[in-house]
Design a protein around this motif. Sequence first.
Motif, PDB file in Angstrom:
ATOM      1  N   VAL A 120       0.853  -1.180   0.000  1.00  0.00           N
ATOM      2  CA  VAL A 120       0.000   0.000   0.000  1.00  0.00           C
ATOM      3  C   VAL A 120       0.898   1.241   0.000  1.00  0.00           C
ATOM      4  O   VAL A 120       1.905   1.303   0.714  1.00  0.00           O
ATOM      5  CB  VAL A 120      -0.988   0.014   1.189  1.00  0.00           C
ATOM      6  CG1 VAL A 120      -0.277   0.107   2.523  1.00  0.00           C
ATOM      7  CG2 VAL A 120      -1.999   1.126   1.036  1.00  0.00           C
ATOM      8  N   ASN A 121       0.543   2.178  -0.857  1.00  0.00           N
ATOM      9  CA  ASN A 121       1.211   3.476  -0.912  1.00  0.00           C
ATOM     10  C   ASN A 121       0.224   4.498  -0.377  1.00  0.00           C
ATOM     11  O   ASN A 121      -0.927   4.548  -0.816  1.00  0.00           O
ATOM     12  CB  ASN A 121       1.588   3.816  -2.355  1.00  0.00           C
ATOM     13  CG  ASN A 121       2.039   5.253  -2.507  1.00  0.00           C
ATOM     14  OD1 ASN A 121       2.798   5.769  -1.699  1.00  0.00           O
ATOM     15  ND2 ASN A 121       1.573   5.908  -3.554  1.00  0.00           N
ATOM     16  N   VAL A 122       0.670   5.314   0.583  1.00  0.00           N
ATOM     17  CA  VAL A 122      -0.138   6.401   1.117  1.00  0.00           C
ATOM     18  C   VAL A 122       0.639   7.688   0.860  1.00  0.00           C
ATOM     19  O   VAL A 122       1.760   7.849   1.351  1.00  0.00           O
ATOM     20  CB  VAL A 122      -0.397   6.221   2.631  1.00  0.00           C
ATOM     21  CG1 VAL A 122      -1.196   7.388   3.183  1.00  0.00           C
ATOM     22  CG2 VAL A 122      -1.104   4.894   2.893  1.00  0.00           C
ATOM     23  N   ALA A 123       0.043   8.569   0.063  1.00  0.00           N
ATOM     24  CA  ALA A 123       0.687   9.844  -0.268  1.00  0.00           C
ATOM     25  C   ALA A 123      -0.247  10.978   0.113  1.00  0.00           C
ATOM     26  O   ALA A 123      -1.450  10.914  -0.141  1.00  0.00           O
ATOM     27  CB  ALA A 123       1.007   9.910  -1.760  1.00  0.00           C
ATOM     28  N   VAL A 124       0.314  12.008   0.717  1.00  0.00           N
ATOM     29  CA  VAL A 124      -0.472  13.175   1.097  1.00  0.00           C
ATOM     30  C   VAL A 124      -0.064  14.326   0.187  1.00  0.00           C
ATOM     31  O   VAL A 124       1.132  14.595   0.007  1.00  0.00           O
ATOM     32  CB  VAL A 124      -0.257  13.539   2.587  1.00  0.00           C
ATOM     33  CG1 VAL A 124      -1.065  14.777   2.960  1.00  0.00           C
ATOM     34  CG2 VAL A 124      -0.640  12.360   3.476  1.00  0.00           C
ATOM     35  N   TRP A 125      -1.086  14.972  -0.388  1.00  0.00           N
ATOM     36  CA  TRP A 125      -0.892  16.082  -1.322  1.00  0.00           C
ATOM     37  C   TRP A 125      -1.528  17.341  -0.755  1.00  0.00           C
ATOM     38  O   TRP A 125      -2.561  17.274  -0.080  1.00  0.00           O
ATOM     39  CB  TRP A 125      -1.531  15.741  -2.669  1.00  0.00           C
ATOM     40  CG  TRP A 125      -0.779  14.665  -3.386  1.00  0.00           C
ATOM     41  CD1 TRP A 125      -0.871  13.313  -3.203  1.00  0.00           C
ATOM     42  CD2 TRP A 125       0.203  14.856  -4.399  1.00  0.00           C
ATOM     43  NE1 TRP A 125       0.000  12.665  -4.031  1.00  0.00           N
ATOM     44  CE2 TRP A 125       0.663  13.593  -4.789  1.00  0.00           C
ATOM     45  CE3 TRP A 125       0.733  15.988  -5.031  1.00  0.00           C
ATOM     46  CZ2 TRP A 125       1.631  13.413  -5.768  1.00  0.00           C
ATOM     47  CZ3 TRP A 125       1.689  15.805  -6.004  1.00  0.00           C
ATOM     48  CH2 TRP A 125       2.139  14.537  -6.362  1.00  0.00           C
ATOM     49  N   ARG A 126      -0.940  18.468  -1.053  1.00  0.00           N
ATOM     50  CA  ARG A 126      -1.431  19.765  -0.575  1.00  0.00           C
ATOM     51  C   ARG A 126      -2.887  19.980  -0.970  1.00  0.00           C
ATOM     52  O   ARG A 126      -3.684  20.524  -0.220  1.00  0.00           O
ATOM     53  CB  ARG A 126      -0.562  20.895  -1.124  1.00  0.00           C
ATOM     54  CG  ARG A 126      -0.988  22.283  -0.699  1.00  0.00           C
ATOM     55  CD  ARG A 126      -0.086  23.371  -1.248  1.00  0.00           C
ATOM     56  NE  ARG A 126      -0.064  23.290  -2.707  1.00  0.00           N
ATOM     57  CZ  ARG A 126       1.043  23.313  -3.452  1.00  0.00           C
ATOM     58  NH1 ARG A 126       2.221  23.416  -2.881  1.00  0.00           N
ATOM     59  NH2 ARG A 126       0.975  23.236  -4.762  1.00  0.00           N
ATOM     60  N   ASP A 127      -3.259  19.541  -2.176  1.00  0.00           N
ATOM     61  CA  ASP A 127      -4.627  19.676  -2.667  1.00  0.00           C
ATOM     62  C   ASP A 127      -4.824  18.713  -3.834  1.00  0.00           C
ATOM     63  O   ASP A 127      -3.855  18.197  -4.393  1.00  0.00           O
ATOM     64  CB  ASP A 127      -4.934  21.117  -3.089  1.00  0.00           C
ATOM     65  CG  ASP A 127      -3.911  21.657  -4.071  1.00  0.00           C
ATOM     66  OD1 ASP A 127      -3.772  21.079  -5.169  1.00  0.00           O
ATOM     67  OD2 ASP A 127      -3.243  22.658  -3.748  1.00  0.00           O
ATOM     68  N   VAL A 128      -6.072  18.481  -4.183  1.00  0.00           N
ATOM     69  CA  VAL A 128      -6.371  17.535  -5.248  1.00  0.00           C
ATOM     70  C   VAL A 128      -5.849  18.027  -6.593  1.00  0.00           C
ATOM     71  O   VAL A 128      -5.457  17.230  -7.449  1.00  0.00           O
ATOM     72  CB  VAL A 128      -7.881  17.191  -5.289  1.00  0.00           C
ATOM     73  CG1 VAL A 128      -8.706  18.357  -5.819  1.00  0.00           C
ATOM     74  CG2 VAL A 128      -8.121  15.925  -6.094  1.00  0.00           C
ATOM     75  N   GLY A 129      -5.795  19.337  -6.791  1.00  0.00           N
ATOM     76  CA  GLY A 129      -5.264  19.872  -8.042  1.00  0.00           C
ATOM     77  C   GLY A 129      -3.806  19.507  -8.251  1.00  0.00           C
ATOM     78  O   GLY A 129      -3.395  19.191  -9.376  1.00  0.00           O
ATOM     79  N   SER A 130      -3.020  19.518  -7.191  1.00  0.00           N
ATOM     80  CA  SER A 130      -1.603  19.137  -7.291  1.00  0.00           C
ATOM     81  C   SER A 130      -1.458  17.672  -7.669  1.00  0.00           C
ATOM     82  O   SER A 130      -0.627  17.309  -8.506  1.00  0.00           O
ATOM     83  CB  SER A 130      -0.884  19.390  -5.967  1.00  0.00           C
ATOM     84  OG  SER A 130      -0.876  20.762  -5.648  1.00  0.00           O
ATOM     85  N   LEU A 131      -2.265  16.815  -7.055  1.00  0.00           N
ATOM     86  CA  LEU A 131      -2.242  15.385  -7.388  1.00  0.00           C
ATOM     87  C   LEU A 131      -2.625  15.169  -8.850  1.00  0.00           C
ATOM     88  O   LEU A 131      -1.933  14.463  -9.590  1.00  0.00           O
ATOM     89  CB  LEU A 131      -3.183  14.614  -6.468  1.00  0.00           C
ATOM     90  CG  LEU A 131      -3.471  13.157  -6.844  1.00  0.00           C
ATOM     91  CD1 LEU A 131      -2.202  12.323  -6.874  1.00  0.00           C
ATOM     92  CD2 LEU A 131      -4.495  12.565  -5.891  1.00  0.00           C
ATOM     93  N   ARG A 132      -3.708  15.808  -9.269  1.00  0.00           N
ATOM     94  CA  ARG A 132      -4.169  15.630 -10.649  1.00  0.00           C
ATOM     95  C   ARG A 132      -3.158  16.163 -11.659  1.00  0.00           C
ATOM     96  O   ARG A 132      -2.972  15.566 -12.726  1.00  0.00           O
ATOM     97  CB  ARG A 132      -5.532  16.278 -10.820  1.00  0.00           C
ATOM     98  CG  ARG A 132      -6.607  15.491 -10.091  1.00  0.00           C
ATOM     99  CD  ARG A 132      -7.976  16.068 -10.252  1.00  0.00           C
ATOM    100  NE  ARG A 132      -8.946  15.196  -9.583  1.00  0.00           N
ATOM    101  CZ  ARG A 132     -10.098  15.613  -9.099  1.00  0.00           C
ATOM    102  NH1 ARG A 132     -10.457  16.876  -9.233  1.00  0.00           N
ATOM    103  NH2 ARG A 132     -10.907  14.759  -8.510  1.00  0.00           N
ATOM    104  N   ALA A 133      -2.505  17.259 -11.332  1.00  0.00           N
ATOM    105  CA  ALA A 133      -1.473  17.795 -12.229  1.00  0.00           C
ATOM    106  C   ALA A 133      -0.299  16.827 -12.337  1.00  0.00           C
ATOM    107  O   ALA A 133       0.278  16.648 -13.420  1.00  0.00           O
ATOM    108  CB  ALA A 133      -0.996  19.166 -11.735  1.00  0.00           C
ATOM    109  N   ALA A 134       0.056  16.186 -11.238  1.00  0.00           N
ATOM    110  CA  ALA A 134       1.182  15.245 -11.252  1.00  0.00           C
ATOM    111  C   ALA A 134       0.879  14.044 -12.146  1.00  0.00           C
ATOM    112  O   ALA A 134       1.726  13.643 -12.945  1.00  0.00           O
ATOM    113  CB  ALA A 134       1.509  14.782  -9.832  1.00  0.00           C
ATOM    114  N   VAL A 135      -0.322  13.484 -12.040  1.00  0.00           N
ATOM    115  CA  VAL A 135      -0.634  12.311 -12.860  1.00  0.00           C
ATOM    116  C   VAL A 135      -0.946  12.691 -14.309  1.00  0.00           C
ATOM    117  O   VAL A 135      -0.901  11.836 -15.191  1.00  0.00           O
ATOM    118  CB  VAL A 135      -1.758  11.443 -12.249  1.00  0.00           C
ATOM    119  CG1 VAL A 135      -1.330  10.898 -10.900  1.00  0.00           C
ATOM    120  CG2 VAL A 135      -3.052  12.205 -12.143  1.00  0.00           C
TER     121      VAL A 135
END
Length: 115
Positions: free
Chosen positions: A59-74
């Motif tokens: 299992v990978n658990v990653a915390v992102w500042r906001d959902v926009g940052s996560l979506r931009a990364a992927v």
Amino acid sequence: MDRNGPPPGAVTFINRFTVTGDPEEFEAAFAKVAAFMTARPGILGHTLSRHLDEPGQYVNVAVWRDVGSLRAAVAHPDFGAHAGELRRLATSESDVYVERQRHLGGAGGRQGEAV
């Protein structure tokens, strides 16, 4: 990430892997993806953990500042090449969560706090 938990608006990305290839090869491939992702803006931290009794489960658990940052990364043009190696070695299921309560324990930790 500090002991007070993520900032308001942060999201937790959880990805469960079932490794179909060699676990050591998977971990090496994951380390490359992790290096790519930790260079993206907005990631606050991550862990990769292997199941104690079922060594093919991670299992990978990653915390992102906001959902926009996560979506931009992927959505980054180079992400697919990095993720492709993991897909060759494992299947996965992923979800994004918003923290609702936390317990960090230890001295000065906030216990049972609703957010």
